[in-house]
Design a protein around this motif. Sequence first.
Motif, PDB file in Angstrom:
ATOM      1  N   ALA A   8       0.842  -1.222   0.089  1.00 49.78           N
ATOM      2  CA  ALA A   8      -0.058   0.002  -0.056  1.00 49.78           C
ATOM      3  C   ALA A   8       0.886   1.255  -0.024  1.00 49.78           C
ATOM      4  CB  ALA A   8      -1.059  -0.028   1.128  1.00 49.78           C
ATOM      5  N   ARG A   9       1.998   1.259   0.742  1.00 48.01           N
ATOM      6  CA  ARG A   9       2.836   2.412   0.644  1.00 48.01           C
ATOM      7  C   ARG A   9       3.506   2.642  -0.464  1.00 48.01           C
ATOM      8  NH1 ARG A   9       6.744   4.708   5.421  1.00 48.01           N
ATOM      9  NH2 ARG A   9       7.999   6.140   4.123  1.00 48.01           N
ATOM     10  N   ALA A  10       4.050   1.588  -1.044  1.00 48.79           N
ATOM     11  CA  ALA A  10       4.804   1.463  -2.338  1.00 48.79           C
ATOM     12  C   ALA A  10       3.874   1.936  -3.546  1.00 48.79           C
ATOM     13  CB  ALA A  10       5.484   0.243  -2.678  1.00 48.79           C
ATOM     14  N   LEU A  11       2.539   1.560  -3.444  1.00 52.08           N
ATOM     15  CA  LEU A  11       1.718   1.918  -4.548  1.00 52.08           C
ATOM     16  C   LEU A  11       1.245   3.521  -4.302  1.00 52.08           C
ATOM     17  CD1 LEU A  11      -0.495   1.716  -6.586  1.00 52.08           C
ATOM     18  CD2 LEU A  11      -2.009   0.790  -4.639  1.00 52.08           C
ATOM     19  N   ALA A  12       1.347   3.975  -3.088  1.00 54.56           N
ATOM     20  CA  ALA A  12       0.881   5.174  -2.777  1.00 54.56           C
ATOM     21  C   ALA A  12       2.209   6.308  -3.273  1.00 54.56           C
ATOM     22  CB  ALA A  12       0.470   5.498  -1.496  1.00 54.56           C
ATOM     23  N   GLU A  13       3.316   5.777  -2.868  1.00 56.70           N
ATOM     24  CA  GLU A  13       4.642   6.514  -3.229  1.00 56.70           C
ATOM     25  C   GLU A  13       4.419   6.711  -4.723  1.00 56.70           C
ATOM     26  OE1 GLU A  13       7.407   4.899  -0.751  1.00 56.70           O
ATOM     27  OE2 GLU A  13       7.031   6.022   0.804  1.00 56.70           O
ATOM     28  N   TRP A  14       4.236   5.830  -5.276  1.00 55.24           N
ATOM     29  CA  TRP A  14       4.302   5.581  -6.793  1.00 55.24           C
ATOM     30  C   TRP A  14       3.494   6.276  -7.636  1.00 55.24           C
ATOM     31  CZ3 TRP A  14       1.185   3.483 -10.556  1.00 55.24           C
ATOM     32  CH2 TRP A  14       1.719   3.232 -11.698  1.00 55.24           C
ATOM     33  N   PHE A  15       2.165   6.377  -6.999  1.00 56.97           N
ATOM     34  CA  PHE A  15       1.240   7.060  -7.791  1.00 56.97           C
ATOM     35  C   PHE A  15       1.462   8.721  -7.305  1.00 56.97           C
ATOM     36  CE2 PHE A  15      -3.066   8.923  -7.862  1.00 56.97           C
ATOM     37  CZ  PHE A  15      -3.567   8.443  -8.891  1.00 56.97           C
ATOM     38  N   ILE A  16       1.576   9.010  -6.173  1.00 54.00           N
ATOM     39  CA  ILE A  16       2.222  10.254  -5.753  1.00 54.00           C
ATOM     40  C   ILE A  16       3.041  10.954  -6.781  1.00 54.00           C
ATOM     41  CG2 ILE A  16       2.538  12.016  -3.972  1.00 54.00           C
ATOM     42  CD1 ILE A  16       0.909  10.068  -1.939  1.00 54.00           C
ATOM     43  N   LYS A  17       4.109  10.126  -6.760  1.00 54.42           N
ATOM     44  CA  LYS A  17       5.329  10.504  -7.749  1.00 54.42           C
ATOM     45  C   LYS A  17       4.818  10.820  -9.172  1.00 54.42           C
ATOM     46  CE  LYS A  17       8.209   7.601  -7.826  1.00 54.42           C
ATOM     47  NZ  LYS A  17       9.566   6.658  -7.775  1.00 54.42           N
ATOM     48  N   TRP A  18       3.951  10.279  -9.699  1.00 58.47           N
ATOM     49  CA  TRP A  18       3.472  10.495 -10.758  1.00 58.47           C
ATOM     50  C   TRP A  18       2.365  11.627 -10.873  1.00 58.47           C
ATOM     51  CZ3 TRP A  18       5.172   9.511 -15.572  1.00 58.47           C
ATOM     52  CH2 TRP A  18       6.047   8.415 -15.561  1.00 58.47           C
ATOM     53  N   ARG A  19       1.327  11.499 -10.100  1.00 58.08           N
ATOM     54  CA  ARG A  19       0.208  12.444 -10.076  1.00 58.08           C
ATOM     55  C   ARG A  19       1.039  13.835  -9.798  1.00 58.08           C
ATOM     56  NH1 ARG A  19      -2.568  12.694  -4.625  1.00 58.08           N
ATOM     57  NH2 ARG A  19      -0.701  13.912  -4.177  1.00 58.08           N
ATOM     58  N   ASP A  20       2.061  13.905  -8.833  1.00 54.82           N
ATOM     59  CA  ASP A  20       2.497  15.291  -8.536  1.00 54.82           C
ATOM     60  C   ASP A  20       3.727  15.817  -9.557  1.00 54.82           C
ATOM     61  OD1 ASP A  20       0.723  15.319  -6.527  1.00 54.82           O
ATOM     62  OD2 ASP A  20       2.218  15.089  -5.013  1.00 54.82           O
ATOM     63  N   LEU A  71       4.748  14.287 -13.557  1.00 50.70           N
ATOM     64  CA  LEU A  71       4.354  14.713 -14.864  1.00 50.70           C
ATOM     65  C   LEU A  71       2.812  14.680 -14.852  1.00 50.70           C
ATOM     66  CD1 LEU A  71       7.106  12.650 -16.813  1.00 50.70           C
ATOM     67  CD2 LEU A  71       7.036  15.048 -16.330  1.00 50.70           C
ATOM     68  N   GLY A  72       2.000  14.206 -14.164  1.00 52.10           N
ATOM     69  CA  GLY A  72       0.630  14.113 -14.108  1.00 52.10           C
ATOM     70  C   GLY A  72       0.174  12.795 -14.664  1.00 52.10           C
ATOM     71  N   ILE A  73      -1.045  12.327 -14.559  1.00 56.99           N
ATOM     72  CA  ILE A  73      -1.546  10.891 -15.098  1.00 56.99           C
ATOM     73  C   ILE A  73      -2.721  11.156 -15.972  1.00 56.99           C
ATOM     74  CG2 ILE A  73      -2.621   8.840 -14.223  1.00 56.99           C
ATOM     75  CD1 ILE A  73      -1.142   9.189 -11.502  1.00 56.99           C
ATOM     76  N   GLU A  74      -2.719  10.956 -16.937  1.00 57.66           N
ATOM     77  CA  GLU A  74      -3.872  10.896 -17.878  1.00 57.66           C
ATOM     78  C   GLU A  74      -4.603   9.723 -17.711  1.00 57.66           C
ATOM     79  OE1 GLU A  74      -6.197  11.997 -21.378  1.00 57.66           O
ATOM     80  OE2 GLU A  74      -4.807  12.993 -20.304  1.00 57.66           O
ATOM     81  N   SER A  75      -4.161   8.503 -17.738  1.00 53.65           N
ATOM     82  CA  SER A  75      -4.897   7.439 -16.920  1.00 53.65           C
ATOM     83  C   SER A  75      -4.112   6.376 -16.627  1.00 53.65           C
ATOM     84  CB  SER A  75      -5.592   6.933 -18.480  1.00 53.65           C
ATOM     85  OG  SER A  75      -4.530   6.385 -19.490  1.00 53.65           O
ATOM     86  N   MET A  76      -4.868   5.268 -16.464  1.00 56.05           N
ATOM     87  CA  MET A  76      -4.085   4.032 -15.541  1.00 56.05           C
ATOM     88  C   MET A  76      -5.083   3.108 -15.758  1.00 56.05           C
ATOM     89  SD  MET A  76      -2.760   4.607 -11.654  1.00 56.05           S
ATOM     90  CE  MET A  76      -2.388   3.022 -10.779  1.00 56.05           C
ATOM     91  N   ILE A  77      -4.117   1.793 -15.807  1.00 60.50           N
ATOM     92  CA  ILE A  77      -4.792   0.601 -15.988  1.00 60.50           C
ATOM     93  C   ILE A  77      -4.127  -0.456 -14.724  1.00 60.50           C
ATOM     94  CG2 ILE A  77      -3.076  -0.479 -17.520  1.00 60.50           C
ATOM     95  CD1 ILE A  77      -5.589  -2.099 -18.749  1.00 60.50           C
ATOM     96  N   PRO A 112       0.970   8.899 -18.689  1.00 60.92           N
ATOM     97  CA  PRO A 112       1.430  10.325 -18.208  1.00 60.92           C
ATOM     98  C   PRO A 112       0.636  11.192 -19.103  1.00 60.92           C
ATOM     99  CG  PRO A 112       3.364   9.058 -18.683  1.00 60.92           C
ATOM    100  CD  PRO A 112       2.353   8.412 -19.341  1.00 60.92           C
ATOM    101  N   ALA A 113       0.302  12.215 -18.158  1.00 63.30           N
ATOM    102  CA  ALA A 113      -0.695  13.304 -18.918  1.00 63.30           C
ATOM    103  C   ALA A 113       0.219  14.050 -20.006  1.00 63.30           C
ATOM    104  CB  ALA A 113      -0.901  14.336 -17.867  1.00 63.30           C
ATOM    105  N   CYS A 114       1.359  14.139 -19.768  1.00 62.48           N
ATOM    106  CA  CYS A 114       2.228  14.778 -20.882  1.00 62.48           C
ATOM    107  C   CYS A 114       2.338  14.100 -22.272  1.00 62.48           C
ATOM    108  CB  CYS A 114       3.721  14.978 -20.716  1.00 62.48           C
ATOM    109  SG  CYS A 114       4.541  13.505 -20.060  1.00 62.48           S
ATOM    110  N   ILE A 115       1.596  12.878 -22.308  1.00 61.46           N
ATOM    111  CA  ILE A 115       1.663  12.113 -23.572  1.00 61.46           C
ATOM    112  C   ILE A 115       0.669  12.642 -24.454  1.00 61.46           C
ATOM    113  CG2 ILE A 115       0.649  10.022 -24.790  1.00 61.46           C
ATOM    114  CD1 ILE A 115       3.240   9.490 -23.466  1.00 61.46           C
ATOM    115  N   LYS A 116      -0.510  13.382 -24.031  1.00 64.83           N
ATOM    116  CA  LYS A 116      -1.327  13.999 -24.773  1.00 64.83           C
ATOM    117  C   LYS A 116      -1.031  15.232 -25.310  1.00 64.83           C
ATOM    118  CE  LYS A 116      -6.436  14.887 -23.756  1.00 64.83           C
ATOM    119  NZ  LYS A 116      -7.386  14.844 -22.771  1.00 64.83           N
TER     120      LYS A 116
END
Length: 158
Positions: free
Chosen positions: A48-60, A62-68, A128-132
């Motif tokens: 849960a911690r690893a997931l949260a850190e990974w997600f926050i790193k992307w969110r804050d 380059l941003g996240i356009e989508s995720m699977i 990543p959001a920057c792909i768009k």
Amino acid sequence: MNNCSKISKLAIGLLLWVSTYASACSLGDRMVTLQLDESSSGIGAKNARALAEWFIKWRDGLGIESMIVVAPAMKAHRELALARLHNIELVLTLLNTGNAQITYEVEPREDGFSDEKYLNSVDLSVQPACIKTGTCCHDYRAEQSVEKESGQVKAGRP
């Protein structure tokens, strides 16, 4: 010295100058795999911690356009995979302040599939959001520059 030779030397000099400032851009760490305990729907505190850190790193970052999010399962274990996806969804819902589109899927495997490690894992992949906008390399380099100036550069950072 003839004109052709001067032009060749100028072209070589220009290429060398440009190559000094050019560098490849690769967005690593776009996928993470969580290894889960056999027959358990829980993801555990470490995951849960690893997931949260990974997600926050992307969110804050380059941003996240989508995720699977994909959980493999044989027919007999489909409910377990769905429960795992639900528990991951609980974590991501709290963190998804930018409302990125997140898709959750069970990847069906044939009965008798023998790779237990694979069956007890969940893969998450970010777009990543920057792909768009086509600005990933520019945004990534700018982010790295800011981190370098503040002394926060970490290996494996997206």
